[in-house]
Design an enzyme around this catalytic site. Structure first.
Site, mmCIF file in Angstrom:
data_model
loop_
_atom_site.group_PDB
_atom_site.id
_atom_site.type_symbol
_atom_site.label_atom_id
_atom_site.label_comp_id
_atom_site.label_asym_id
_atom_site.label_seq_id
_atom_site.Cartn_x
_atom_site.Cartn_y
_atom_site.Cartn_z
ATOM 1 N N HIS A 87 33.986 46.671 48.724
ATOM 2 C CA HIS A 87 33.200 45.221 48.311
ATOM 3 C C HIS A 87 32.345 45.843 46.822
ATOM 4 O O HIS A 87 32.227 46.710 46.745
ATOM 5 C CB HIS A 87 32.111 45.727 49.170
ATOM 6 C CG HIS A 87 31.740 44.462 49.171
ATOM 7 N ND1 HIS A 87 32.274 42.329 49.641
ATOM 8 C CD2 HIS A 87 30.433 44.030 48.531
ATOM 9 C CE1 HIS A 87 31.235 42.103 48.955
ATOM 10 N NE2 HIS A 87 30.117 42.197 48.710
ATOM 11 N N SER A 118 31.215 38.039 46.275
ATOM 12 C CA SER A 118 30.061 38.440 47.176
ATOM 13 C C SER A 118 29.264 37.075 47.506
ATOM 14 O O SER A 118 30.032 36.110 47.418
ATOM 15 C CB SER A 118 29.519 39.107 47.470
ATOM 16 O OG SER A 118 28.885 39.883 48.742
ATOM 17 N N LYS A 141 31.008 32.921 47.325
ATOM 18 C CA LYS A 141 30.937 31.536 48.556
ATOM 19 C C LYS A 141 30.185 30.864 46.677
ATOM 20 O O LYS A 141 30.574 29.614 46.853
ATOM 21 C CB LYS A 141 29.208 32.030 48.488
ATOM 22 C CG LYS A 141 29.743 33.142 50.130
ATOM 23 C CD LYS A 141 28.674 33.058 51.037
ATOM 24 C CE LYS A 141 28.772 34.837 51.491
ATOM 25 N NZ LYS A 141 29.531 35.467 52.061
ATOM 26 N N TRP A 161 33.887 43.167 56.743
ATOM 27 C CA TRP A 161 33.533 42.439 56.389
ATOM 28 C C TRP A 161 33.190 41.115 56.310
ATOM 29 O O TRP A 161 33.190 40.224 56.400
ATOM 30 C CB TRP A 161 32.005 42.972 56.103
ATOM 31 C CG TRP A 161 30.932 42.781 56.353
ATOM 32 C CD1 TRP A 161 30.045 42.011 55.747
ATOM 33 C CD2 TRP A 161 30.484 42.856 57.981
ATOM 34 N NE1 TRP A 161 28.963 41.549 56.047
ATOM 35 C CE2 TRP A 161 28.686 41.739 57.899
ATOM 36 C CE3 TRP A 161 30.374 42.573 58.836
ATOM 37 C CZ2 TRP A 161 28.117 41.515 58.653
ATOM 38 C CZ3 TRP A 161 29.649 42.321 59.828
ATOM 39 C CH2 TRP A 161 28.505 41.590 59.574
#
Length: 442
Positions: free
Chosen positions: A423, A279, A283, A370
């Protein structure tokens, strides 16, 4: 169906096979609606036409045609663009003193199969230093390759061992998992064990190093007065420069400090350190891997907007939404691209390209629209020409098409899968990452 017009003939050659891949099957959208804005786009037919910046064309229009030209000209140019426009500029890695101390060792951890260490990495002057606590599991039998990643709830959450120190720093509240009044309680021990698969990692011959991300920079917006940012601010500091580093760059900076320690631990092989993040920490892993070429392999798990997903698609989470929800993650210049993604001089396929020629693995989840799984895959596809220019096999396939669910593309230097489920980080994900690491780090 989306149409793009990349400048490079190499990219154009894969455009239609990538973008003409099969559309999604049925999606469990109801499971996503509770956590995400109702106006988010999840319809491929509503993705408007856009033009991607070409990673193999300099800002002045010069084509990049050699590995030397990439390394000396284009790669530094892209790094500067990402620093100035997206993540912000971090201080030099050696800008503060660093001191490491092993605080506890268990030579019989995991039923005698591993050595477990807890250590403190102190950054800054002794009277006002920042302390990162690292948990390190090392399989017995010599220097091991290591997976390094930040965790969301403290080191005590990755395994239920009651002797692991309970983190006392600020935490996001989650009473169901034992986080109350922004602090961890004993009930939070081991709540992330499924996501970390410590025993399986050690069984496969890898060490695991992890640090609570809040040790580096607490994940809330207070004008960067806390965490590592606070050590670089003075009583006379006023305002923030538009390219000042955000929290993602701070967490990435901390990962490099962790690598400083690992380079001097005789139980691990510092030439074989794989970064992993999920998540927002996915990044972070991608940006840390782009900035610090000492990392040998990078894994992005469900990193989405600002991570592996193409921003210009405006699918699922968008630049405007992420800047609104988490204004401290990126530099202030990134605000210029709210609902204006096409104006940004970079996109996320170029972030993945900055890791080249080192191996990178990007993973998505079917129900995690998402994070835009298709956009994550397309970033891999559009980074492929850079990997091939640098002498690797890139995705390892001639016609990169969006793969079926639970069918990894993992034979090349760029790996990708989309798995069933939501997720999360699962045992299935870890098996793919370990297999990929076997291919490249063994």
């Amino acid at each position: 169906m989306m149409h793009t017009t990349p400048k490079s003939s190499v990219i154009s050659g894969i455009r239609w096979c990538v973008l003409g891949a099969m559309l999604w099957g049925s999606l469990l959208m109801s499971s996503l609606a509770y956590a995400q804005p109702t106006d988010a786009n999840y319809d491929e037919n509503l993705v408007t036409q856009f033009e991607l910046p070409d990673p193999l064309v300099m800002s002045d229009g010069t084509a990049v045609t050699s590995a030397e030209q990439w390394q000396t000209d284009r790669r530094p140019e892209l790094l500067e663009l990402f620093r100035a426009q997206v993540y912000g500029r971090a201080p030099a890695l050696d800008s503060l003193p660093i001191e490491c101390q092993v605080m506890a060792t268990d030579p019989h951890a995991l039923d005698g199969t591993a050595v477990r260490k807890e250590l403190e990495i102190r950054i800054g002057e002794s009277d006002q230093c920042l302390v990162m606590t690292m948990l390190l599991y090392v399989p017995k039998g010599g220097p091991s390759p290591v997976f390094l990643g930040l965790n969301f709830g403290g080191n005590h959450t990755v395994d239920d061992d009651p002797t692991i120190t309970l983190n006392s720093n600020w935490m996001r509240n989650n009473p169901e998992n034992g986080f109350v009044d922004n602090r961890a309680t004993e009930a939070s021990r081991g709540v992330a064990a499924e996501q970390w698969q410590v025993r399986r990692i050690v069984e496969r011959g890898y060490a695991l190093a992890t640090i609570y991300y809040g040790d580096i920079d607490p994940d809330f917006d207070d004008g960067f007065e806390n965490g590592i940012h606070g050590l670089f601010r003075t009583p006379t500091s006023t305002g923030l420069a538009p390219d000042e580093w955000g929290s993602i760059a701070a967490w990435a900076w901390g990962l490099s400090r962790a690598l400083d320690y690992l380079e001097n631990d005789p139980d691990v092989d510092p030439r074989r350190v794989a970064l992993i993040g999920h998540s927002r920490l996915g990044k972070t892993a991608l940006w840390a891997g782009a900035e610090d070429e000492r990392f040998a392999l990078v894994v992005s798990n469900n990193s989405g907007c600002g991570g592996a997903a193409l921003s210009r698609r405006q699918f699922g989470e968008t630049v405007e939404r992420i800047n609104t929800s988490f204004p401290h993650w990126f530099c202030d210049n990134f605000l210029e691209y709210n609902a204006n993604e096409n104006a940004c001089p970079v996109d996320q396929h170029e972030l993945i390209a900055l890791i080249a020629p080192r191996p990178v693995y990007v993973a998505s989840a079917e129900e995690d629209q998402w994070a835009d799984p298709r956009g994550e895959f397309l970033s891999c596809a559009y980074a492929d020409p850079v990997y091939r220019l640098l002498g690797t096999d890139g995705l390892g396939v001639g016609n990169p098409e969006f793969p079926p669910i639970d069918v990894p593309i993992s034979a090349g230097t760029i790996g990708y899968h989309i798995r069933s489920g939501e997720h999360d980080v699962t045992a299935y994900d870890w098996e793919q990452y370990l297999d990929f690491a076997d291919l490249h780090l063994r």
